[in-house]
Design a protein around this motif. Structure first.
Motif, PDB file in Angstrom:
ATOM      1  N   UNK B  17       0.858  -1.182   0.000  1.00  0.00           N
ATOM      2  CA  UNK B  17       0.000   0.000   0.000  1.00  0.00           C
ATOM      3  C   UNK B  17       0.893   1.232   0.000  1.00  0.00           C
ATOM      4  N   UNK B  21       5.250   5.915   5.686  1.00  0.00           N
ATOM      5  CA  UNK B  21       5.955   5.004   6.587  1.00  0.00           C
ATOM      6  C   UNK B  21       6.193   3.614   6.049  1.00  0.00           C
ATOM      7  N   UNK B  24       9.808   3.008   5.436  1.00  0.00           N
ATOM      8  CA  UNK B  24      10.524   2.938   6.719  1.00  0.00           C
ATOM      9  C   UNK B  24      10.341   1.562   7.360  1.00  0.00           C
ATOM     10  N   UNK B  25       9.151   0.983   7.221  1.00  0.00           N
ATOM     11  CA  UNK B  25       8.920  -0.362   7.779  1.00  0.00           C
ATOM     12  C   UNK B  25       9.828  -1.389   7.109  1.00  0.00           C
ATOM     13  N   UNK B  67      13.831 -15.900   5.812  1.00  0.00           N
ATOM     14  CA  UNK B  67      13.428 -15.080   6.955  1.00  0.00           C
ATOM     15  C   UNK B  67      13.017 -13.679   6.477  1.00  0.00           C
ATOM     16  N   UNK B  70       9.637 -13.887   4.815  1.00  0.00           N
ATOM     17  CA  UNK B  70       8.555 -14.107   5.796  1.00  0.00           C
ATOM     18  C   UNK B  70       8.270 -12.824   6.569  1.00  0.00           C
ATOM     19  N   UNK B  71       9.324 -12.107   6.921  1.00  0.00           N
ATOM     20  CA  UNK B  71       9.138 -10.864   7.676  1.00  0.00           C
ATOM     21  C   UNK B  71       8.478  -9.798   6.805  1.00  0.00           C
ATOM     22  N   UNK B  74       4.802 -10.417   6.476  1.00  0.00           N
ATOM     23  CA  UNK B  74       4.082 -10.171   7.727  1.00  0.00           C
ATOM     24  C   UNK B  74       3.660  -8.712   7.892  1.00  0.00           C
ATOM     25  N   UNK B  76       1.854  -5.367   7.650  1.00  0.00           N
ATOM     26  CA  UNK B  76       0.438  -5.152   7.330  1.00  0.00           C
ATOM     27  C   UNK B  76       0.234  -4.503   5.950  1.00  0.00           C
ATOM     28  N   UNK B  77       1.019  -3.490   5.542  1.00  0.00           N
ATOM     29  CA  UNK B  77       0.767  -2.887   4.225  1.00  0.00           C
ATOM     30  C   UNK B  77       1.273  -3.718   3.042  1.00  0.00           C
ATOM     31  N   UNK B  78       1.881  -4.870   3.299  1.00  0.00           N
ATOM     32  CA  UNK B  78       2.446  -5.672   2.202  1.00  0.00           C
ATOM     33  C   UNK B  78       1.378  -6.607   1.632  1.00  0.00           C
ATOM     34  N   UNK B  79       1.206  -6.559   0.306  1.00  0.00           N
ATOM     35  CA  UNK B  79       0.235  -7.439  -0.358  1.00  0.00           C
ATOM     36  C   UNK B  79       0.896  -8.725  -0.840  1.00  0.00           C
TER      37      UNK B  79
END
Lengths: 595, 172
Positions: B17, B21, B24-25, B67, B70-71, B74, B76-79
């Protein structure tokens, strides 16, 4: 996300603050733990004008998060925190990190300076989303009033779904005061975030096939099963009993399986039982469920359970193959996976002989005879282990919850207090936060007003959040705190004795308060037990009190926690008490750098 | 060295999305765990749905790469997360602006190399030239080492899977 539904006529007149309160009500929130300040005054005003949600005033924002954690972990619901901008928000960071490490669902609402002042170094401004980004599961800065309702509902969804965790919603003051449309949870569009819950059936079959053929299986279960809910714990108990295999629990998993059951062989890890650690080392099949192979559990990785096949069930794909590479990874919710596993087991059950496990159980019984949790209570000085045992015995017939702080007392409580039910044991496992226990107990007591809530603490830990005695008094919460007082930061002192030549650098607590007078100063009950004869009467008096009690249990000062797997050692290198006691020069240099 | 310990370069593309930020995530995930970012590009690719695409080039052992993926997944904004190095052949391109200064002889030499390596001249002054070069990272490395520039600006890798396979969001 980019478009919001048009406001309807009846909700168009709400302020942002009213929208937030309405959203919280619709999410079923009963309690909020918070502390007011300039940037959240509109929200406090909206809370004041309703009576569905009760606000609990803490005395420090860190304690608000721990209290919400206590509420969340003892109920399975989301804990809610409300603090102001700047210092209010930064004070929550330790609590948020604690909740992230231990997978506790929290929604933390923080006030923020008005949107037009963000970035101006305004009074009580902090970059809250920047600061909390690495210590939350997700966070939001609400910049438009029309996004408010959606974001609040989404925050609850994110906090409770998948692997639970803390979510921060940063709320600029002008957004709280602006007119904002309300939408219900069902009107919130789904995001890309969809944690997988259903396990892969083929993998479940593979895991159960391995279990059916294993000669030396072990269940290694953690807090993930407790997070999955009481039904998951019932299923776990059924599966373990059906298979006849031994089970060990992590610190976070205690209570997921009844401690009184003979198939339970104790907690594992650094201060776990000899039999649990040896069984982990010698097993040929490890079935890990909702556990994350933490360094306190595994010890030295290249010496970790070297001959076993490993199955790992976890809701979080990034927990799998992170520290230990496994043979059968299963991503899924513990409850759904256990349903599938139980079904797969029952289809095979008549082809599996339980006798095949007899040699394994004979071996485990031999390890159990070592009696690794033994201690000798002699003389009048109270052994800390005795205090825990007596406390457990005195509360066995009660509806009891136990919180702890961090250090020696935490390990003794984990070893000697037995839990037959989940959600009764609350401790800071991942972050190891001193000061967690007392505010967490406050949260538990508020959630369960009739229950007996014990906080087992240490003299150093308790002082870290002792201001919360005011909170406990204000709401007349009969939390019973037992300080195992040895005048030391006991675990620090133990490590200094073992690994740093007994040089007690800053680990002695000079000038501790008189805890009895401290309690009385707050208006609470203060009690003290200094000898073994005083212990039982003091416990009895504490349990009878109908307001907060602080018990100063003066314990044997130099007692150490055993057994212990030193840093950098493997499970089979576990040290027992007390014959092995003495200088521990054998620790490797590699082990010394581990915390 | 076992295959499981061998470090390898991976190109990972992430559909996110386009919200404040989000970069930054992603970056915090790498820096917080000490993973490498060799190259990173980000731009909005779907204005209607507010989606951005991030291209990351990173280096790590197979478990570290697992890893990382997977991270990323995880967040939230990642589709969607796609590892183009693992999931099959991909086209990778990078753009560079390359400034060369010096006397006439040096500039003529640079022009000759640029012509030969298909770099475009985008700015020309009596004592300086700027070339626009596109190609794989290796091709750009080769061009840059030949023209010996005074200044280089590289865009980072953009990548896309070969063939009809597409990276799309499940969300409508």
């Amino acid at each position: 996300m980019s478009t919001s539904p048009a406001p309807t006529a009846d909700t168009a007149q709400l302020t942002g603050a009213q929208v937030i309160v309405k959203a919280l009500q619709e999410q079923g929130v009963e309690l909020i733990f918070g502390y007011p300040g300039g940037a959240v005054l509109p929200l406090y005003d909206a809370l004041f004008q309703q009576d569905k949600i009760r606000h609990i005033l803490v005395r420090h924002e860190q304690a608000a998060v721990h209290a919400a954690e206590g509420y969340a972990r003892s109920t399975g619901k989301v804990g809610v925190v409300l603090v102001t901008s700047g210092p209010g928000a930064t004070n929550t960071v330790t609590g948020l990190t604690d909740a992230l490490m231990d997978s506790v669902p929290i929604v933390c609402l923080t006030g923020q300076v008005p949107t037009h002042m963000i970035g101006n170094d305004a009074f009580q401004e902090a970059d809250t989303v920047g600061i909390t980004r690495p210590c939350t599961k997700h966070n939001y800065l609400v910049k438009r009033a029309e996004d408010l309702a959606r974001i609040i509902h989404e925050a609850f969804y994110v906090a409770r779904s998948g692997r639970p965790g803390p979510v921060v919603v940063d709320l600029p003051k002008n957004i709280q005061m602006a007119k904002a449309p309300y939408v219900g949870p069902s009107a919130v569009p789904p995001r890309g975030y969809h944690p997988r819950r259903e396990p892969d059936p083929a993998r479940v079959e593979e895991a159960i096939e391995l279990l059916a053929r294993a000669q030396r299986p072990i269940f290694y279960v953690g807090g993930g099963v407790i997070n999955a809910g009481p039904a998951a714990c019932v299923l776990l108990t059924e599966l373990v009993r059906a298979t006849g295999a031994p089970i060990t629990l992590t610190l976070m998993g205690l209570g997921a399986y009844p401690a009184s059951d003979p198939q339970f062989i104790g907690m594992l890890g650094m201060h776990g039982t000899y039999e649990a650690n040896m069984a982990m080392y010698e097993c040929d099949l490890m079935l890990a469920i909702g556990a994350r192979f933490d360094d306190r559990v595994t010890g030295r990785l290249d010496g970790f359970s070297p001959r076993s096949k490993k199955v790992h069930v976890d809701i979080d794909p990034s927990s799998i193959n992170k520290n230990v590479v496994v043979d059968v990874p299963i991503v899924g919710d513990a409850e759904l996976t256990l349903v599938a596993m139980l079904d797969a087991w029952r289809r095979r059950a008549n082809q599996v002989s339980r006798e095949r496990l007899e040699p394994w159980w004979r071996q485990i019984k031999a390890w159990q005879e070592v009696d690794s949790l033994r201690f000798r209570q002699n003389g009048q000085a109270i052994k800390p282990q005795t205090a825990i045992k007596r406390l457990w015995e005195a509360t066995r017939d009660r509806d009891v919850y136990v919180t702890t702080d961090v250090g020696q007392h935490q390990m003794w409580a984990a070893q000697h207090f037995k839990f037959d039910k989940p959600m009764r044991w609350l401790t800071s496992g991942g972050l190891g936060t001193m000061g967690y226990g007392f505010p967490a107990a406050i949260g538990v007591q508020l959630a369960h007003p009739k229950a007996t809530v014990l906080c087992i603490s240490g003299d150093a830990s308790f002082v870290m959040n002792m201001q919360e005695m005011s909170t406990a008094m204000q709401y007349r919460l009969p939390v019973k705190t037992f300080i195992l007082n040895n005048s030391y930061m006991g675990m620090v002192r133990q490590w200094q004795d073992f690994f740093h030549g007994s040089r007690h650098a800053e680990s002695y607590m000079d000038a501790l308060p008189d805890f009895v007078k401290l309690a009385e100063a707050f208006g609470a009950v203060g009690l003290r037990a200094s000898t073994i004869d005083e212990l039982d009467p003091v416990i009895e008096a504490a349990l009878k009190a109908d307001k907060p009690v602080l018990v100063d249990v003066v314990v044997e000062r130099m007692e150490n926690v055993y057994p212990m797997i030193p840093g950098g050692a493997a499970h089979n290198e576990i040290k027992l008490s007390p014959e092995d006691d003495g200088p521990h020069e054998a620790i490797s240099e590699e082990g010394m750098v581990l915390v | 060295m076992k295959a499981s310990e061998e470090e390898r370069r991976h190109t990972i593309v992430v559909l996110v999305d386009n919200e404040p930020g989000v970069l930054a995530r992603v970056i915090g995930l790498f820096s917080g765990r000490g993973y490498n970012i060799d190259s990173l590009t980000v731009a909005e690719i779907d204005k209607v749905r507010g989606l951005s695409r991030i291209n990351i080039v990173t280096t790590g052992t197979p478990y570290v790469i697992e890893q990382i993926k997977a991270l990323l997944a995880k967040l939230v904004p990642v589709h969607k997360v796609q590892d183009l190095t693992v999931e099959g052949p991909a086209v990778e391109r990078e753009l560079a602006l390359v400034k060369v200064t010096g006397d006439r002889e040096r500039l003529v030499q640079a022009l000759r190399i640029a012509d030969f390596m298909h770099a475009r001249l985008v700015d020309s002054r009596p004592d300086s030239l700027i070339f626009e070069a596109t190609g794989t990272s290796d091709e750009l490395d080769a061009f840059i080492s030949l023209v010996e520039p005074i200044e280089v600006s590289r865009a980072g890798v953009v990548a896309i899977a070969r063939g009809p396979k597409v990276l799309t969001s499940d969300r409508a």
